[in-house]
Scaffold this active site. Structure first.
Site, mmCIF file in Angstrom:
data_model
loop_
_atom_site.group_PDB
_atom_site.id
_atom_site.type_symbol
_atom_site.label_atom_id
_atom_site.label_comp_id
_atom_site.label_asym_id
_atom_site.label_seq_id
_atom_site.Cartn_x
_atom_site.Cartn_y
_atom_site.Cartn_z
ATOM 1 N N GLU A 1 0.815 -1.227 0.000
ATOM 2 C CA GLU A 1 0.000 0.000 0.000
ATOM 3 C C GLU A 1 0.842 1.268 0.000
ATOM 4 O O GLU A 1 0.508 2.259 0.631
ATOM 5 C CB GLU A 1 -0.997 0.000 1.168
ATOM 6 C CG GLU A 1 -2.113 -1.020 0.974
ATOM 7 C CD GLU A 1 -3.386 -0.707 1.750
ATOM 8 O OE1 GLU A 1 -3.510 0.411 2.288
ATOM 9 O OE2 GLU A 1 -4.265 -1.588 1.801
ATOM 10 N N HIS B 1 -2.237 -1.138 10.107
ATOM 11 C CA HIS B 1 -1.750 -2.491 10.363
ATOM 12 C C HIS B 1 -0.527 -2.410 11.275
ATOM 13 O O HIS B 1 0.172 -1.396 11.289
ATOM 14 C CB HIS B 1 -1.322 -3.195 9.074
ATOM 15 C CG HIS B 1 -2.455 -3.575 8.167
ATOM 16 N ND1 HIS B 1 -2.659 -4.867 7.734
ATOM 17 C CD2 HIS B 1 -3.442 -2.832 7.603
ATOM 18 C CE1 HIS B 1 -3.716 -4.912 6.951
ATOM 19 N NE2 HIS B 1 -4.209 -3.685 6.840
#
Length: 410
Positions: free
Chosen positions: A49, A272
Protein backbone atom coordinates in the site's frame (compact mmCIF):
# COMPACT_ATOMS: atom_id res chain seq x y z
CA UNK A 1 33.30 -31.30 7.63
CA UNK A 2 32.40 -28.24 9.69
CA UNK A 3 29.13 -26.46 8.97
CA UNK A 4 29.22 -23.04 7.36
CA UNK A 5 28.48 -20.19 9.78
CA UNK A 6 24.79 -19.31 10.00
CA UNK A 7 23.45 -16.25 8.19
CA UNK A 8 21.13 -14.07 10.28
CA UNK A 9 18.62 -12.10 8.23
CA UNK A 10 16.38 -9.36 9.63
CA UNK A 11 13.13 -9.05 7.66
CA UNK A 12 10.49 -6.31 7.97
CA UNK A 13 6.94 -6.38 6.57
CA UNK A 14 4.23 -3.70 6.77
CA UNK A 15 1.03 -2.67 5.03
CA UNK A 16 1.63 1.10 5.15
CA UNK A 17 -1.93 2.30 4.37
CA UNK A 18 -0.59 5.13 2.21
CA UNK A 19 -3.54 5.96 -0.03
CA UNK A 20 -3.07 9.39 -1.53
CA UNK A 21 -5.72 11.95 -0.40
CA UNK A 22 -7.56 9.31 1.69
CA UNK A 23 -5.22 7.87 4.33
CA UNK A 24 -4.96 9.99 7.46
CA UNK A 25 -1.62 11.72 8.14
CA UNK A 26 -0.05 9.73 5.32
CA UNK A 27 3.05 11.84 4.69
CA UNK A 28 3.80 12.17 8.38
CA UNK A 29 3.55 8.39 8.82
CA UNK A 30 5.73 7.67 5.75
CA UNK A 31 8.35 9.99 7.25
CA UNK A 32 8.14 8.11 10.58
CA UNK A 33 8.39 4.72 8.84
CA UNK A 34 11.48 5.87 6.96
CA UNK A 35 13.14 7.16 10.15
CA UNK A 36 12.41 3.92 11.97
CA UNK A 37 13.75 1.72 9.14
CA UNK A 38 16.96 3.77 9.04
CA UNK A 39 17.36 3.40 12.79
CA UNK A 40 16.71 -0.37 12.83
CA UNK A 41 18.76 -1.25 9.72
CA UNK A 42 16.78 -4.26 8.46
CA UNK A 43 18.27 -6.44 5.74
CA UNK A 44 15.01 -6.75 3.78
CA UNK A 45 11.98 -4.46 3.85
CA UNK A 46 8.70 -5.58 2.24
CA UNK A 47 6.02 -2.91 1.97
CA UNK A 48 2.43 -2.86 0.72
CA UNK A 49 0.00 0.00 0.00
CA UNK A 50 2.67 2.46 -1.08
CA UNK A 51 0.23 3.72 -3.70
CA UNK A 52 2.07 6.96 -4.46
CA UNK A 53 5.36 6.75 -6.32
CA UNK A 54 6.33 9.98 -4.58
CA UNK A 55 6.15 8.16 -1.23
CA UNK A 56 8.31 5.36 -2.66
CA UNK A 57 10.88 7.90 -3.91
CA UNK A 58 10.92 9.60 -0.50
CA UNK A 59 11.58 6.27 1.21
CA UNK A 60 14.19 5.36 -1.40
CA UNK A 61 16.08 8.58 -0.75
CA UNK A 62 15.86 8.14 3.02
CA UNK A 63 16.87 4.46 3.01
CA UNK A 64 19.75 4.94 0.57
CA UNK A 65 22.32 4.46 3.33
CA UNK A 66 20.94 1.27 4.94
CA UNK A 67 18.99 -0.34 2.05
CA UNK A 68 20.49 1.08 -1.16
CA UNK A 69 18.77 -1.42 -3.48
CA UNK A 70 15.04 -1.29 -4.12
CA UNK A 71 12.28 -2.03 -6.60
CA UNK A 72 8.75 -0.63 -7.06
CA UNK A 73 6.18 -2.91 -8.73
CA UNK A 74 3.82 -1.13 -11.13
CA UNK A 75 0.47 -2.60 -12.17
CA UNK A 76 -3.22 -1.78 -12.59
CA UNK A 77 -4.61 1.73 -12.79
CA UNK A 78 -3.12 3.15 -9.60
CA UNK A 79 -0.37 0.58 -9.01
CA UNK A 80 0.14 -2.56 -6.94
CA UNK A 81 1.44 -0.61 -3.93
CA UNK A 82 4.22 -3.19 -3.55
CA UNK A 83 7.90 -2.38 -3.08
CA UNK A 84 11.04 -4.00 -1.69
CA UNK A 85 14.14 -2.44 -0.12
CA UNK A 86 17.27 -4.52 0.30
CA UNK A 87 20.69 -4.17 1.87
CA UNK A 88 21.98 -6.49 -0.87
CA UNK A 89 21.94 -6.11 -4.68
CA UNK A 90 18.72 -7.15 -6.43
CA UNK A 91 19.63 -9.44 -9.32
CA UNK A 92 16.24 -9.93 -10.94
CA UNK A 93 12.57 -8.97 -10.60
CA UNK A 94 9.23 -10.29 -11.84
CA UNK A 95 5.61 -9.28 -11.36
CA UNK A 96 2.52 -11.47 -11.70
CA UNK A 97 -0.89 -9.77 -11.65
CA UNK A 98 -3.72 -11.95 -10.33
CA UNK A 99 -6.31 -12.92 -12.93
CA UNK A 100 -9.26 -12.05 -10.66
CA UNK A 101 -9.35 -9.06 -8.33
CA UNK A 102 -12.85 -7.89 -7.47
CA UNK A 103 -15.21 -5.81 -9.59
CA UNK A 104 -14.57 -2.47 -11.34
CA UNK A 105 -18.02 -1.13 -10.40
CA UNK A 106 -17.30 -1.55 -6.66
CA UNK A 107 -15.69 1.88 -6.52
CA UNK A 108 -15.93 2.12 -2.73
CA UNK A 109 -13.58 -0.88 -2.42
CA UNK A 110 -11.20 -0.06 -5.25
CA UNK A 111 -9.23 -3.35 -5.25
CA UNK A 112 -9.81 -3.86 -8.98
CA UNK A 113 -8.07 -0.59 -9.84
CA UNK A 114 -4.93 -1.56 -7.88
CA UNK A 115 -4.09 -4.57 -10.01
CA UNK A 116 -3.33 -6.77 -6.98
CA UNK A 117 -0.18 -8.77 -7.69
CA UNK A 118 2.77 -10.70 -6.34
CA UNK A 119 6.22 -9.25 -6.86
CA UNK A 120 9.42 -11.29 -6.89
CA UNK A 121 12.96 -10.04 -6.31
CA UNK A 122 16.01 -12.31 -6.47
CA UNK A 123 18.84 -11.53 -4.07
CA UNK A 124 22.12 -13.36 -3.47
CA UNK A 125 23.56 -13.16 0.05
CA UNK A 126 26.70 -15.02 1.09
CA UNK A 127 26.43 -17.42 -1.87
CA UNK A 128 22.77 -18.14 -1.01
CA UNK A 129 20.10 -17.35 -3.59
CA UNK A 130 16.92 -15.88 -2.10
CA UNK A 131 13.59 -15.62 -3.91
CA UNK A 132 11.73 -12.89 -2.03
CA UNK A 133 8.02 -12.46 -2.71
CA UNK A 134 5.79 -9.58 -1.61
CA UNK A 135 2.05 -9.56 -2.14
CA UNK A 136 -1.30 -8.04 -1.15
CA UNK A 137 -4.49 -10.04 -1.70
CA UNK A 138 -8.06 -8.78 -2.08
CA UNK A 139 -9.60 -7.38 1.11
CA UNK A 140 -12.36 -9.24 2.94
CA UNK A 141 -14.74 -6.35 3.89
CA UNK A 142 -17.38 -8.68 5.35
CA UNK A 143 -16.66 -11.93 7.19
CA UNK A 144 -20.33 -13.00 7.21
CA UNK A 145 -21.07 -12.29 3.55
CA UNK A 146 -17.71 -12.48 1.78
CA UNK A 147 -18.55 -12.06 -1.89
CA UNK A 148 -14.82 -11.84 -2.71
CA UNK A 149 -13.88 -15.20 -1.18
CA UNK A 150 -13.70 -17.07 -4.54
CA UNK A 151 -11.43 -14.34 -5.93
CA UNK A 152 -9.16 -14.49 -2.88
CA UNK A 153 -8.98 -18.30 -3.10
CA UNK A 154 -8.00 -17.98 -6.77
CA UNK A 155 -5.34 -15.45 -5.79
CA UNK A 156 -4.00 -17.78 -3.08
CA UNK A 157 -3.84 -20.61 -5.62
CA UNK A 158 -2.10 -18.45 -8.23
CA UNK A 159 0.33 -17.20 -5.57
CA UNK A 160 1.14 -20.78 -4.58
CA UNK A 161 1.61 -21.82 -8.21
CA UNK A 162 3.75 -18.76 -8.95
CA UNK A 163 6.04 -19.54 -6.00
CA UNK A 164 6.30 -23.24 -6.87
CA UNK A 165 7.20 -22.59 -10.49
CA UNK A 166 9.63 -19.69 -9.94
CA UNK A 167 11.45 -20.92 -6.83
CA UNK A 168 13.14 -23.97 -8.33
CA UNK A 169 16.51 -22.25 -8.67
CA UNK A 170 16.36 -20.64 -5.22
CA UNK A 171 18.01 -21.83 -2.01
CA UNK A 172 15.63 -19.97 0.29
CA UNK A 173 12.10 -18.66 -0.31
CA UNK A 174 10.62 -15.74 1.64
CA UNK A 175 7.07 -14.40 1.36
CA UNK A 176 5.77 -11.31 3.12
CA UNK A 177 2.55 -9.41 2.76
CA UNK A 178 -1.03 -8.64 3.67
CA UNK A 179 -2.90 -11.81 2.71
CA UNK A 180 -6.26 -10.58 4.12
CA UNK A 181 -6.95 -14.06 5.51
CA UNK A 182 -6.93 -15.50 9.01
CA UNK A 183 -4.40 -18.29 9.71
CA UNK A 184 -7.07 -21.02 9.56
CA UNK A 185 -8.77 -19.80 6.37
CA UNK A 186 -8.82 -22.10 3.37
CA UNK A 187 -6.59 -19.78 1.30
CA UNK A 188 -3.79 -19.79 3.89
CA UNK A 189 -4.02 -23.57 4.33
CA UNK A 190 -3.94 -24.00 0.56
CA UNK A 191 -0.95 -21.68 0.12
CA UNK A 192 1.10 -23.27 2.89
CA UNK A 193 0.13 -26.84 2.04
CA UNK A 194 0.86 -26.49 -1.67
CA UNK A 195 4.21 -24.68 -1.26
CA UNK A 196 5.57 -26.06 2.02
CA UNK A 197 6.04 -22.53 3.42
CA UNK A 198 6.44 -22.19 7.18
CA UNK A 199 4.80 -19.47 9.27
CA UNK A 200 7.34 -17.33 11.14
CA UNK A 201 4.83 -16.71 13.96
CA UNK A 202 4.17 -20.39 14.73
CA UNK A 203 7.82 -21.39 14.24
CA UNK A 204 9.46 -18.52 16.15
CA UNK A 205 11.57 -19.47 19.18
CA UNK A 206 10.82 -16.09 20.75
CA UNK A 207 7.85 -13.76 20.16
CA UNK A 208 7.22 -10.20 21.33
CA UNK A 209 4.18 -8.17 20.30
CA UNK A 210 0.39 -8.28 20.02
CA UNK A 211 -1.32 -11.34 21.49
CA UNK A 212 -1.60 -14.17 18.94
CA UNK A 213 0.52 -12.12 16.54
CA UNK A 214 -2.47 -9.97 15.54
CA UNK A 215 -1.74 -7.26 12.99
CA UNK A 216 -5.16 -5.56 13.00
CA UNK A 217 -5.92 -4.57 16.59
CA UNK A 218 -8.81 -2.64 18.17
CA UNK A 219 -6.61 -0.10 19.99
CA UNK A 220 -5.12 1.17 16.72
CA UNK A 221 -6.82 4.52 16.12
CA UNK A 222 -6.94 3.95 12.34
CA UNK A 223 -8.73 0.58 12.36
CA UNK A 224 -12.48 0.34 11.77
CA UNK A 225 -13.72 -0.89 15.15
CA UNK A 226 -16.99 -2.30 13.80
CA UNK A 227 -15.10 -4.74 11.55
CA UNK A 228 -13.18 -6.11 14.55
CA UNK A 229 -16.19 -6.54 16.87
CA UNK A 230 -16.27 -10.35 16.45
CA UNK A 231 -12.53 -10.40 17.26
CA UNK A 232 -11.88 -8.51 20.52
CA UNK A 233 -8.12 -9.21 20.40
CA UNK A 234 -7.81 -8.42 16.70
CA UNK A 235 -6.91 -10.56 13.70
CA UNK A 236 -3.69 -11.77 12.09
CA UNK A 237 -3.68 -11.14 8.34
CA UNK A 238 -0.06 -10.01 7.73
CA UNK A 239 2.55 -12.74 7.47
CA UNK A 240 6.18 -13.64 6.94
CA UNK A 241 6.50 -17.14 5.48
CA UNK A 242 9.70 -18.95 4.58
CA UNK A 243 11.04 -22.20 3.22
CA UNK A 244 14.46 -23.72 2.68
CA UNK A 245 15.08 -25.35 -0.67
CA UNK A 246 18.01 -27.63 -1.62
CA UNK A 247 20.65 -28.01 1.10
CA UNK A 248 19.72 -25.29 3.59
CA UNK A 249 17.73 -24.94 6.80
CA UNK A 250 15.84 -21.83 7.90
CA UNK A 251 14.75 -21.17 11.48
CA UNK A 252 12.96 -18.19 12.95
CA UNK A 253 14.89 -17.01 15.99
CA UNK A 254 12.58 -14.12 16.85
CA UNK A 255 9.36 -12.53 15.67
CA UNK A 256 8.08 -9.13 16.74
CA UNK A 257 5.11 -6.94 15.93
CA UNK A 258 4.48 -3.30 16.69
CA UNK A 259 1.76 -2.76 19.28
CA UNK A 260 0.06 0.51 18.45
CA UNK A 261 1.37 4.06 18.51
CA UNK A 262 4.87 5.18 17.56
CA UNK A 263 6.96 5.75 20.73
CA UNK A 264 6.45 9.34 21.85
CA UNK A 265 3.72 9.99 19.24
CA UNK A 266 -0.09 9.91 19.21
CA UNK A 267 -0.36 7.86 15.99
CA UNK A 268 0.71 4.40 14.84
CA UNK A 269 2.83 3.78 11.73
CA UNK A 270 -0.21 2.39 9.88
CA UNK A 271 -3.64 0.85 10.41
CA UNK A 272 -1.75 -2.49 10.36
CA UNK A 273 0.97 -3.59 12.77
CA UNK A 274 4.40 -4.33 11.31
CA UNK A 275 5.86 -7.86 11.40
CA UNK A 276 9.61 -8.28 11.99
CA UNK A 277 11.49 -11.59 11.87
CA UNK A 278 15.06 -12.68 12.52
CA UNK A 279 15.77 -15.72 10.37
CA UNK A 280 18.76 -18.02 10.74
CA UNK A 281 19.87 -19.72 7.50
CA UNK A 282 22.46 -22.50 7.52
CA UNK A 283 23.81 -24.98 5.01
CA UNK A 284 23.31 -28.67 5.61
CA UNK A 285 24.03 -31.86 3.73
CA UNK A 286 22.23 -32.33 0.38
CA UNK A 287 18.65 -33.58 0.77
CA UNK A 288 15.75 -34.17 -1.56
CA UNK A 289 13.69 -31.08 -2.22
CA UNK A 290 10.24 -31.34 -0.68
CA UNK A 291 7.73 -29.07 -2.36
CA UNK A 292 4.56 -30.23 -0.65
CA UNK A 293 4.46 -29.23 3.00
CA UNK A 294 1.33 -31.05 4.18
CA UNK A 295 0.33 -34.71 4.42
CA UNK A 296 -1.33 -35.86 1.19
CA UNK A 297 -4.81 -36.62 2.65
CA UNK A 298 -4.91 -33.25 4.44
CA UNK A 299 -3.74 -31.39 1.33
CA UNK A 300 -6.32 -33.20 -0.81
CA UNK A 301 -9.00 -32.11 1.68
CA UNK A 302 -7.83 -28.48 1.56
CA UNK A 303 -7.77 -28.58 -2.26
CA UNK A 304 -11.30 -29.99 -2.27
CA UNK A 305 -12.49 -27.22 0.06
CA UNK A 306 -10.83 -24.54 -2.06
CA UNK A 307 -12.29 -26.04 -5.23
CA UNK A 308 -15.78 -25.93 -3.67
CA UNK A 309 -15.38 -22.19 -3.01
CA UNK A 310 -14.21 -21.64 -6.59
CA UNK A 311 -17.20 -23.65 -7.91
CA UNK A 312 -19.60 -21.52 -5.85
CA UNK A 313 -18.01 -18.40 -7.30
CA UNK A 314 -18.31 -19.93 -10.77
CA UNK A 315 -22.05 -20.51 -10.33
CA UNK A 316 -22.56 -16.92 -9.13
CA UNK A 317 -20.51 -15.54 -12.05
CA UNK A 318 -22.55 -17.56 -14.55
CA UNK A 319 -25.78 -16.18 -13.06
CA UNK A 320 -24.42 -12.64 -13.30
CA UNK A 321 -23.30 -13.23 -16.88
CA UNK A 322 -26.78 -14.50 -17.81
CA UNK A 323 -28.52 -11.55 -16.11
CA UNK A 324 -26.28 -8.95 -17.76
CA UNK A 325 -26.68 -10.66 -21.16
CA UNK A 326 -30.47 -10.66 -20.80
CA UNK A 327 -30.42 -6.98 -19.83
CA UNK A 328 -28.33 -6.17 -22.91
CA UNK A 329 -30.76 -8.04 -25.18
CA UNK A 330 -33.78 -6.21 -23.68
CA UNK A 331 -32.08 -2.84 -24.13
CA UNK A 332 -31.26 -3.72 -27.74
CA UNK A 333 -34.88 -4.70 -28.40
CA UNK A 334 -36.06 -1.39 -26.96
CA UNK A 335 -33.68 0.48 -29.24
CA UNK A 336 -34.91 -1.52 -32.24
CA UNK A 337 -38.55 -0.71 -31.40
CA UNK A 338 -37.65 2.97 -31.21
CA UNK A 339 -35.81 2.73 -34.51
CA UNK A 340 -38.90 1.11 -36.10
CA UNK A 341 -41.05 3.96 -34.71
CA UNK A 342 -38.72 6.60 -36.15
CA UNK A 343 -38.66 4.87 -39.55
CA UNK A 344 -42.46 4.67 -39.46
CA UNK A 345 -42.75 8.43 -38.93
CA UNK A 346 -40.15 9.18 -41.60
CA UNK A 347 -41.85 6.81 -44.06
CA UNK A 348 -45.30 8.31 -43.43
CA UNK A 349 -46.64 5.01 -42.08
CA UNK A 350 -47.51 6.66 -38.76
CA UNK A 351 -49.46 9.92 -38.72
CA UNK A 352 -47.58 12.49 -36.63
CA UNK A 353 -45.09 11.94 -33.83
CA UNK A 354 -46.50 9.30 -31.46
CA UNK A 355 -44.29 10.44 -28.51
CA UNK A 356 -42.96 13.84 -27.42
CA UNK A 357 -39.52 14.31 -28.98
CA UNK A 358 -37.78 14.97 -25.62
CA UNK A 359 -39.23 11.87 -23.93
CA UNK A 360 -38.38 9.77 -26.98
CA UNK A 361 -34.77 11.02 -26.99
CA UNK A 362 -34.36 10.45 -23.25
CA UNK A 363 -35.72 6.92 -23.56
CA UNK A 364 -33.33 6.19 -26.43
CA UNK A 365 -30.39 7.56 -24.43
CA UNK A 366 -31.37 5.46 -21.40
CA UNK A 367 -31.71 2.31 -23.50
CA UNK A 368 -28.30 2.94 -25.11
CA UNK A 369 -26.67 3.54 -21.71
CA UNK A 370 -28.18 0.31 -20.33
CA UNK A 371 -27.02 -1.58 -23.43
CA UNK A 372 -23.43 -0.37 -23.08
CA UNK A 373 -23.35 -1.03 -19.34
CA UNK A 374 -24.91 -4.48 -19.64
CA UNK A 375 -22.61 -5.42 -22.55
CA UNK A 376 -19.56 -4.31 -20.54
CA UNK A 377 -20.69 -6.33 -17.52
CA UNK A 378 -21.40 -9.34 -19.73
CA UNK A 379 -17.83 -9.21 -21.07
CA UNK A 380 -16.41 -8.83 -17.54
CA UNK A 381 -18.43 -11.75 -16.17
CA UNK A 382 -17.45 -13.85 -19.18
CA UNK A 383 -13.79 -13.30 -18.26
CA UNK A 384 -14.54 -14.09 -14.61
CA UNK A 385 -16.27 -17.35 -15.62
CA UNK A 386 -13.27 -18.40 -17.72
CA UNK A 387 -10.76 -17.61 -14.96
CA UNK A 388 -12.77 -19.44 -12.29
CA UNK A 389 -13.36 -22.38 -14.60
CA UNK A 390 -9.65 -22.54 -15.45
CA UNK A 391 -8.67 -22.50 -11.76
CA UNK A 392 -11.25 -25.18 -10.93
CA UNK A 393 -9.79 -27.41 -13.66
CA UNK A 394 -6.24 -26.83 -12.37
CA UNK A 395 -7.33 -27.80 -8.86
CA UNK A 396 -9.08 -30.91 -10.17
CA UNK A 397 -5.90 -31.93 -12.00
CA UNK A 398 -3.83 -31.29 -8.85
CA UNK A 399 -6.21 -33.48 -6.82
CA UNK A 400 -5.86 -36.30 -9.35
CA UNK A 401 -2.09 -35.95 -9.10
CA UNK A 402 -2.24 -36.22 -5.31
CA UNK A 403 -4.45 -39.30 -5.51
CA UNK A 404 -2.09 -40.99 -7.98
CA UNK A 405 1.10 -40.02 -6.14
CA UNK A 406 1.12 -42.94 -3.62
CA UNK A 407 0.96 -45.35 -6.59
CA UNK A 408 4.26 -43.98 -7.91
CA UNK A 409 5.97 -44.47 -4.55
CA UNK A 410 5.84 -48.29 -4.77
Amino acid sequence: MEKDPALRLRVFDLNCWAIRYLSKRRQERIHLIGDWLCQEGFDLVLLQEIWSECDYNDLKAKLGGCCPFSHYFRSGVIGSGLCVFSKFPILDTLLYQYSLNGYPYMLQHGDWFCGKSVGLVVVRIAEITFNIYVTHLHAEYSREKDTYLPHRVVQAWELAQFIRHTAKAADVVLLGGDLNMHPGDVGIRLLRGWTGLQDAFTEAKHFVGCKDGCTLIPNNCFTVKSELQPFPLGVRIDYIFYKAVSSFTVKCEELRTTTGTVPGMDIPYSDHEAVMAILCIQRRGPTADVTIGTAMPVLAEVLSEARTEVCMGLLAARRQRYSSGRMAVLAMLLLLLQAVGVLGVLGGLVAGQPFPALSFSLLAFLALAILLLAAGLHLFYSIEVKMLQGTEEQMEMAMRGLQEQPLHCH
